[in-house]
Design a protein around this motif. Structure first.
Motif, PDB file in Angstrom:
ATOM      1  N   MET A 303       0.813  -1.219   0.000  1.00 15.32           N
ATOM      2  CA  MET A 303       0.000   0.000   0.000  1.00 15.32           C
ATOM      3  C   MET A 303       0.845   1.268   0.000  1.00 15.32           C
ATOM      4  N   ASP A 304       2.130   1.141  -0.246  1.00 19.60           N
ATOM      5  CA  ASP A 304       3.031   2.294  -0.260  1.00 19.60           C
ATOM      6  C   ASP A 304       2.955   2.981  -1.626  1.00 19.60           C
ATOM      7  N   LEU A 305       2.269   4.117  -1.670  1.00 16.32           N
ATOM      8  CA  LEU A 305       2.075   4.824  -2.936  1.00 16.32           C
ATOM      9  C   LEU A 305       3.386   5.285  -3.559  1.00 16.32           C
ATOM     10  N   SER A 306       4.405   5.519  -2.733  1.00 20.29           N
ATOM     11  CA  SER A 306       5.679   5.994  -3.269  1.00 20.29           C
ATOM     12  C   SER A 306       6.388   4.927  -4.099  1.00 20.29           C
ATOM     13  N   LEU A 307       5.966   3.669  -3.960  1.00 21.52           N
ATOM     14  CA  LEU A 307       6.610   2.575  -4.694  1.00 21.52           C
ATOM     15  C   LEU A 307       5.887   2.238  -6.001  1.00 21.52           C
ATOM     16  N   ARG A 308       4.796   2.929  -6.282  1.00 17.68           N
ATOM     17  CA  ARG A 308       4.048   2.622  -7.498  1.00 17.68           C
ATOM     18  C   ARG A 308       4.861   2.790  -8.782  1.00 17.68           C
ATOM     19  N   PRO A 309       5.616   3.872  -8.948  1.00 17.80           N
ATOM     20  CA  PRO A 309       6.406   3.981 -10.180  1.00 17.80           C
ATOM     21  C   PRO A 309       7.404   2.839 -10.347  1.00 17.80           C
ATOM     22  N   ALA A 310       8.064   2.455  -9.267  1.00 18.53           N
ATOM     23  CA  ALA A 310       9.034   1.355  -9.353  1.00 18.53           C
ATOM     24  C   ALA A 310       8.337   0.047  -9.698  1.00 18.53           C
ATOM     25  N   ALA A 311       7.169  -0.187  -9.113  1.00 14.80           N
ATOM     26  CA  ALA A 311       6.430  -1.406  -9.420  1.00 14.80           C
ATOM     27  C   ALA A 311       5.968  -1.418 -10.871  1.00 14.80           C
ATOM     28  N   ALA A 312       5.523  -0.270 -11.366  1.00 14.88           N
ATOM     29  CA  ALA A 312       5.088  -0.184 -12.759  1.00 14.88           C
ATOM     30  C   ALA A 312       6.249  -0.435 -13.714  1.00 14.88           C
ATOM     31  N   ARG A 313       7.406   0.134 -13.406  1.00 15.07           N
ATOM     32  CA  ARG A 313       8.582  -0.083 -14.269  1.00 15.07           C
ATOM     33  C   ARG A 313       9.011  -1.546 -14.252  1.00 15.07           C
ATOM     34  N   ALA A 314       8.982  -2.162 -13.070  1.00 20.63           N
ATOM     35  CA  ALA A 314       9.351  -3.578 -12.987  1.00 20.63           C
ATOM     36  C   ALA A 314       8.406  -4.422 -13.835  1.00 20.63           C
ATOM     37  N   GLY A 315       7.109  -4.127 -13.759  1.00 18.41           N
ATOM     38  CA  GLY A 315       6.147  -4.847 -14.572  1.00 18.41           C
ATOM     39  C   GLY A 315       6.345  -4.603 -16.054  1.00 18.41           C
ATOM     40  N   TYR A 316       6.628  -3.350 -16.397  1.00 19.76           N
ATOM     41  CA  TYR A 316       6.836  -2.994 -17.812  1.00 19.76           C
ATOM     42  C   TYR A 316       8.016  -3.773 -18.399  1.00 19.76           C
ATOM     43  N   ASP A 317       9.109  -3.826 -17.665  1.00 23.03           N
ATOM     44  CA  ASP A 317      10.286  -4.563 -18.145  1.00 23.03           C
ATOM     45  C   ASP A 317       9.964  -6.043 -18.336  1.00 23.03           C
ATOM     46  N   GLN A 318       9.212  -6.606 -17.400  1.00 24.90           N
ATOM     47  CA  GLN A 318       8.822  -8.008 -17.540  1.00 24.90           C
ATOM     48  C   GLN A 318       7.941  -8.218 -18.759  1.00 24.90           C
ATOM     49  N   GLY A 319       6.980  -7.327 -18.936  1.00 23.09           N
ATOM     50  CA  GLY A 319       6.080  -7.459 -20.073  1.00 23.09           C
ATOM     51  C   GLY A 319       6.819  -7.430 -21.400  1.00 23.09           C
ATOM     52  N   LYS A 320       7.736  -6.487 -21.549  1.00 20.39           N
ATOM     53  CA  LYS A 320       8.495  -6.399 -22.805  1.00 20.39           C
ATOM     54  C   LYS A 320       9.324  -7.652 -23.025  1.00 20.39           C
ATOM     55  N   ALA A 321       9.911  -8.167 -21.940  1.00 18.93           N
ATOM     56  CA  ALA A 321      10.769  -9.337 -22.063  1.00 18.93           C
ATOM     57  C   ALA A 321       9.979 -10.605 -22.396  1.00 18.93           C
ATOM     58  N   LEU A 322       8.735 -10.679 -21.943  1.00 14.77           N
ATOM     59  CA  LEU A 322       7.941 -11.892 -22.122  1.00 14.77           C
ATOM     60  C   LEU A 322       7.061 -11.866 -23.366  1.00 14.77           C
ATOM     61  N   ALA A 323       6.966 -10.721 -24.033  1.00 11.78           N
ATOM     62  CA  ALA A 323       6.024 -10.573 -25.135  1.00 11.78           C
ATOM     63  C   ALA A 323       6.245 -11.592 -26.247  1.00 11.78           C
ATOM     64  N   GLY A 324       7.488 -11.815 -26.612  1.00 11.37           N
ATOM     65  CA  GLY A 324       7.756 -12.749 -27.707  1.00 11.37           C
ATOM     66  C   GLY A 324       7.295 -14.146 -27.389  1.00 11.37           C
ATOM     67  N   LYS A 325       7.582 -14.616 -26.194  1.00  6.51           N
ATOM     68  CA  LYS A 325       7.174 -15.954 -25.785  1.00  6.51           C
ATOM     69  C   LYS A 325       5.657 -16.071 -25.712  1.00  6.51           C
ATOM     70  N   LEU A 326       5.025 -15.058 -25.152  1.00 10.33           N
ATOM     71  CA  LEU A 326       3.583 -15.123 -24.962  1.00 10.33           C
ATOM     72  C   LEU A 326       2.788 -14.907 -26.233  1.00 10.33           C
ATOM     73  N   ALA A 327       3.414 -14.279 -27.226  1.00 10.62           N
ATOM     74  CA  ALA A 327       2.698 -14.019 -28.485  1.00 10.62           C
ATOM     75  C   ALA A 327       2.199 -15.302 -29.119  1.00 10.62           C
ATOM     76  N   VAL A 328       3.049 -16.325 -29.126  1.00 12.78           N
ATOM     77  CA  VAL A 328       2.655 -17.603 -29.721  1.00 12.78           C
ATOM     78  C   VAL A 328       1.481 -18.202 -28.947  1.00 12.78           C
ATOM     79  N   PHE A 329       1.560 -18.122 -27.619  1.00 13.39           N
ATOM     80  CA  PHE A 329       0.483 -18.638 -26.763  1.00 13.39           C
ATOM     81  C   PHE A 329      -0.812 -17.880 -26.963  1.00 13.39           C
TER      82      PHE A 329
END
Length: 331
Positions: A303-329
């Motif tokens: 619930m720490d609002l100050s960590l939202r940008p860091a959490a969003a960036r972490a998710g964004y990096d994961q999404g970009k990295a996984l897109a190729g693998k998940l595209a086939v699925f």
């Protein structure tokens, strides 16, 4: 995005081709009883507090920027903070939502992430978790736990001044780019505080989208809609409620808390159990969890609002990295 602890069964340290139509005061109850869908893609957005919401948006924005748009899912299931994300994605592009998180000026931290001088910080989230653990320890099964959680929430409401309802509704509504339900099927989970029965809202429930999300995120006080009161959808069947995707050909589950649960394994509400059941019925299932390097952004810091940008960036990096693998699925 919710300001109360989210996804209660996951440690903050968790369909239908023909949906039945129902009148406004009779929201759709447990959708696991519906006829299964076939050949559809389902996107499951689990709960996870404020940082979990940011991470979900980040992952989906990363996937989108890498060429994979999962917001076109035939079915989206949102629970607690995941219900907020589902509603937000129904009214704005992932890139826009992601940019908004990064552009926001978060409040200053009042204590460090993790522990202070070797001590785990005491917080409202920690207190909330302790209450949940005590109720789970006293419950016979998941249904009994839901009834006890509802009773505890109603007791808290009787001792309150009643102002929370209006404030919470306004807070939730302010986070949604659109107040309208999307035409694509979106299911938002909650639990009836008075009976402990699972509830699933959709655009045919006859209630506003903001009310459905507010109910799904009500992990402290119960949220009233008409003459009924509801508590957090994470009490239904862990933070993900992936079982509602039964019958879909492909199911993508995003779980900010990595599928973990405070409930006993024998209750059968863990994400791993849900995934196993989906696969046994013919669904292909992929899950995305935060990487170990970003786990400190969740848990007691959810619930720490100050960590939202860091959490969003972490998710964004994961999404970009996984897109190729998940595209086939996905395609």
């Amino acid at each position: 995005m919710n300001t109360a602890p989210s996804s209660p069964l996951s440690p903050i340290s968790t369909t239908a081709s023909e949906l039945p139509r129902h009148v406004p005061d009779r929201p759709l109850l447990d959708a696991t009883n519906l006829a299964p869908a076939s050949g559809e893609r389902a996107l499951v957005l689990g709960g996870g507090g404020s940082t979990g919401n940011a991470w979900l948006i980040g992952v989906i924005a990363g996937l989108s920027d890498a060429g994979l748009d999962v917001t076109t899912a035939d079915l989206t299931i949102g629970t607690s903070a995941g219900s907020t994300a589902a509603a937000q994605l129904a009214g704005a592009a992932p890139a826009e939502l992601f940019a908004t998180i990064l552009a926001a000026t978060p409040p200053q931290r009042t204590r460090p992430v993790g522990s202070e001088q070797g001590r785990v910080p005491v917080s409202p989230v920690t207190d909330h978790l302790e209450r949940i653990r005590k109720i789970i320890a006293s419950a016979d099964d998941a249904a009994d736990m839901r009834r006890r959680m509802g009773a505890a929430a109603l007791d808290m409401a009787s001792a309150s001044d009643g102002s929370w309802q209006t404030q919470w509704r306004a807070t939730v509504a302010s986070r949604l780019p659109s107040q309208c339900w999307p035409q694509r099927t979106v299911l938002i989970t909650a639990v009836d505080a008075q009976t402990g029965e699972p509830v699933v809202f959709d655009r045919h429930s006859g209630i506003d989208l903001a009310d459905a999300v507010a109910a799904s995120c009500a992990s402290g006080l119960p949220y009233r809609i008409g003459d009924k009161r509801y508590i957090d959808g994470g009490y239904r069947s862990n933070a993900e409620n992936a079982d509602l995707a039964a019958g879909c050909g492909r199911v993508l589950v995003l779980s900010p808390f990595g599928g973990r649960s405070l409930a006993p394994l024998e209750w059968g509400v863990h994400l791993a159990t849900q995934v196993e059941e989906l696969r046994s019925r013919g669904s292909r299932v992929e899950t995305i969890f935060p990487e170990s390097s970003s786990e400190h952004l969740f848990g007691a810091n959810a619930m720490d609002l100050s960590l939202r940008p860091a959490a969003a960036r972490a998710g964004y990096d994961q999404g970009k990295a996984l897109a190729g693998k998940l595209a086939v699925f996905w395609r």
